[in-house]
Write a protein that holds these residues in place. Structure first.
Motif, PDB file in Angstrom:
ATOM      1  N   SER A 189       0.828  -1.204   0.000  1.00 27.43           N
ATOM      2  CA  SER A 189       0.000   0.000   0.000  1.00 27.43           C
ATOM      3  C   SER A 189       0.862   1.253   0.000  1.00 27.43           C
ATOM      4  O   SER A 189       0.579   2.215  -0.736  1.00 27.43           O
ATOM      5  CB  SER A 189      -0.926  -0.010   1.215  1.00 27.43           C
ATOM      6  N   LEU A 190       1.891   1.259   0.814  1.00 26.54           N
ATOM      7  CA  LEU A 190       2.792   2.408   0.873  1.00 26.54           C
ATOM      8  C   LEU A 190       3.406   2.687  -0.505  1.00 26.54           C
ATOM      9  O   LEU A 190       3.485   3.835  -0.942  1.00 26.54           O
ATOM     10  CB  LEU A 190       3.889   2.148   1.906  1.00 26.54           C
ATOM     11  N   ILE A 191       3.792   1.636  -1.191  1.00 26.67           N
ATOM     12  CA  ILE A 191       4.384   1.778  -2.519  1.00 26.67           C
ATOM     13  C   ILE A 191       3.351   2.303  -3.508  1.00 26.67           C
ATOM     14  O   ILE A 191       3.599   3.241  -4.256  1.00 26.67           O
ATOM     15  CB  ILE A 191       4.966   0.423  -2.972  1.00 26.67           C
ATOM     16  N   GLN A 246      -3.417  -3.582 -12.353  1.00 29.75           N
ATOM     17  CA  GLN A 246      -2.095  -3.524 -12.981  1.00 29.75           C
ATOM     18  C   GLN A 246      -1.796  -2.144 -13.557  1.00 29.75           C
ATOM     19  O   GLN A 246      -0.656  -1.714 -13.572  1.00 29.75           O
ATOM     20  CB  GLN A 246      -2.027  -4.573 -14.096  1.00 29.75           C
ATOM     21  N   SER A 247      -2.836  -1.445 -13.999  1.00 32.77           N
ATOM     22  CA  SER A 247      -2.612  -0.153 -14.652  1.00 32.77           C
ATOM     23  C   SER A 247      -3.004   1.053 -13.808  1.00 32.77           C
ATOM     24  O   SER A 247      -2.610   2.175 -14.122  1.00 32.77           O
ATOM     25  CB  SER A 247      -3.391  -0.109 -15.974  1.00 32.77           C
ATOM     26  N   ASP A 248      -3.757   0.831 -12.732  1.00 36.13           N
ATOM     27  CA  ASP A 248      -4.277   1.940 -11.935  1.00 36.13           C
ATOM     28  C   ASP A 248      -3.946   1.737 -10.451  1.00 36.13           C
ATOM     29  O   ASP A 248      -4.529   0.874  -9.800  1.00 36.13           O
ATOM     30  CB  ASP A 248      -5.793   2.023 -12.136  1.00 36.13           C
ATOM     31  N   PRO A 249      -3.040   2.556  -9.911  1.00 33.78           N
ATOM     32  CA  PRO A 249      -2.683   2.418  -8.492  1.00 33.78           C
ATOM     33  C   PRO A 249      -3.887   2.563  -7.553  1.00 33.78           C
ATOM     34  O   PRO A 249      -3.931   1.912  -6.508  1.00 33.78           O
ATOM     35  CB  PRO A 249      -1.669   3.529  -8.249  1.00 33.78           C
ATOM     36  N   LEU A 250      -4.871   3.371  -7.912  1.00 34.41           N
ATOM     37  CA  LEU A 250      -6.053   3.534  -7.058  1.00 34.41           C
ATOM     38  C   LEU A 250      -6.870   2.248  -6.993  1.00 34.41           C
ATOM     39  O   LEU A 250      -7.388   1.891  -5.932  1.00 34.41           O
ATOM     40  CB  LEU A 250      -6.917   4.695  -7.549  1.00 34.41           C
ATOM     41  N   LEU A 297      14.511   5.294  -9.549  1.00 34.26           N
ATOM     42  CA  LEU A 297      13.619   6.439  -9.761  1.00 34.26           C
ATOM     43  C   LEU A 297      13.572   7.369  -8.549  1.00 34.26           C
ATOM     44  O   LEU A 297      12.893   8.390  -8.574  1.00 34.26           O
ATOM     45  CB  LEU A 297      12.207   5.943 -10.100  1.00 34.26           C
ATOM     46  N   GLY A 298      14.287   7.001  -7.467  1.00 40.13           N
ATOM     47  CA  GLY A 298      14.425   7.868  -6.309  1.00 40.13           C
ATOM     48  C   GLY A 298      13.319   7.789  -5.269  1.00 40.13           C
ATOM     49  O   GLY A 298      13.208   8.679  -4.428  1.00 40.13           O
ATOM     50  N   TYR A 299      12.530   6.725  -5.276  1.00 35.93           N
ATOM     51  CA  TYR A 299      11.456   6.597  -4.288  1.00 35.93           C
ATOM     52  C   TYR A 299      12.012   6.166  -2.929  1.00 35.93           C
ATOM     53  O   TYR A 299      12.990   5.418  -2.858  1.00 35.93           O
ATOM     54  CB  TYR A 299      10.425   5.560  -4.753  1.00 35.93           C
ATOM     55  N   ASP A 300      11.345   6.649  -1.852  1.00 34.42           N
ATOM     56  CA  ASP A 300      11.675   6.184  -0.507  1.00 34.42           C
ATOM     57  C   ASP A 300      11.279   4.721  -0.410  1.00 34.42           C
ATOM     58  O   ASP A 300      10.234   4.317  -0.928  1.00 34.42           O
ATOM     59  CB  ASP A 300      10.903   6.982   0.552  1.00 34.42           C
ATOM     60  N   TRP A 301      12.078   3.955   0.266  1.00 34.26           N
ATOM     61  CA  TRP A 301      11.840   2.517   0.348  1.00 34.26           C
ATOM     62  C   TRP A 301      11.959   2.057   1.788  1.00 34.26           C
ATOM     63  O   TRP A 301      12.998   2.265   2.421  1.00 34.26           O
ATOM     64  CB  TRP A 301      12.856   1.776  -0.517  1.00 34.26           C
ATOM     65  N   PRO A 302      10.925   1.424   2.338  1.00 34.89           N
ATOM     66  CA  PRO A 302      11.021   0.906   3.706  1.00 34.89           C
ATOM     67  C   PRO A 302      12.117  -0.157   3.790  1.00 34.89           C
ATOM     68  O   PRO A 302      12.219  -1.023   2.915  1.00 34.89           O
ATOM     69  CB  PRO A 302       9.643   0.287   3.963  1.00 34.89           C
ATOM     70  N   MET A 303      12.926  -0.087   4.819  1.00 35.08           N
ATOM     71  CA  MET A 303      14.069  -1.002   4.959  1.00 35.08           C
ATOM     72  C   MET A 303      13.660  -2.476   4.924  1.00 35.08           C
ATOM     73  O   MET A 303      14.382  -3.305   4.401  1.00 35.08           O
ATOM     74  CB  MET A 303      14.820  -0.710   6.258  1.00 35.08           C
ATOM     75  N   GLU A 304      12.484  -2.804   5.486  1.00 36.22           N
ATOM     76  CA  GLU A 304      12.098  -4.204   5.580  1.00 36.22           C
ATOM     77  C   GLU A 304      11.347  -4.708   4.344  1.00 36.22           C
ATOM     78  O   GLU A 304      11.088  -5.899   4.220  1.00 36.22           O
ATOM     79  CB  GLU A 304      11.266  -4.457   6.841  1.00 36.22           C
ATOM     80  N   ALA A 305      10.995  -3.820   3.426  1.00 30.32           N
ATOM     81  CA  ALA A 305      10.256  -4.246   2.230  1.00 30.32           C
ATOM     82  C   ALA A 305      11.165  -5.083   1.336  1.00 30.32           C
ATOM     83  O   ALA A 305      12.276  -4.685   1.006  1.00 30.32           O
ATOM     84  CB  ALA A 305       9.731  -3.038   1.470  1.00 30.32           C
TER      85      ALA A 305
END
Length: 163
Positions: free
Chosen positions: A15-17, A73-77, A140-148
């Motif tokens: 979800s965060l992603i 697959q095509s829509d994050p919402l 692409l520079g996104y923040d990434w949770p360490m445990e993901a």
């Protein structure tokens, strides 16, 4: 962590992603085998959860019959919508349901499994795809949770090795 907590955690990470990725990056296809995109990985993970949810009711599990929802697959919402529905389902599972026997169909035949065992599978499967998503999103520079993308057993092992 219980199997339900582990799966809720994996869906929280997904979800965060989904919430932070730009739509153009969500659908961006990599020139890798299978031509993956973040959206394809997300949809694939959600397909497995959806199939397990159906099996929890029908007692018949066959991952080959996944819905393969192109919208997710095509829509994050739309993917976020499915994540929330699956999280709601996980919250309804009672401890005594975990040993529920499921008839498991696969290419070579069939056998029996349990809801608990399959919850373990879909959590591990999600970890694997989160690692692949990380490989696509990091440049692409996104923040990434360490445990993901790191399995809980690996995290436990790393804690044991830490000074």
């Amino acid at each position: 962590m219980t199997p339900i907590e582990q799966n809720l955690h994996q869906l929280d990470l997904l979800s965060l992603i989904v919430q932070q990725v730009q739509p153009e990056h969500y659908c961006q296809i990599k020139d890798w085998p299978g031509q993956p995109s973040v959206g394809k990985h997300v949809r694939h993970v959600l397909d497995h959860y959806q199939q397990l949810q159906l099996a929890a009711d029908s007692k018949q599990l066959d991952y080959r019959l996944r819905m393969r929802d192109q919208g997710a697959q095509s829509d994050p919402l739309k993917a976020q919508h499915w994540i929330e529905r699956l999280q709601s389902w996980l919250h309804t599972i009672q401890a005594d349901e975990l040993d529920k026997q499921l008839n498991y169909q696969f290419a070579e035949g069939n056998t029996y499994t349990s809801l608990q065992r399959e919850l373990d599978f879909v959590a591990s499967h999600a970890v694997h795809h989160l690692a692949l998503i990380h490989a696509q999103m990091e440049p692409l520079g996104y923040d990434w949770p360490m445990e993901a993308g790191v399995h809980s057993s690996t995290q436990e092992y790393q804690q044991q090795c830490a000074p």
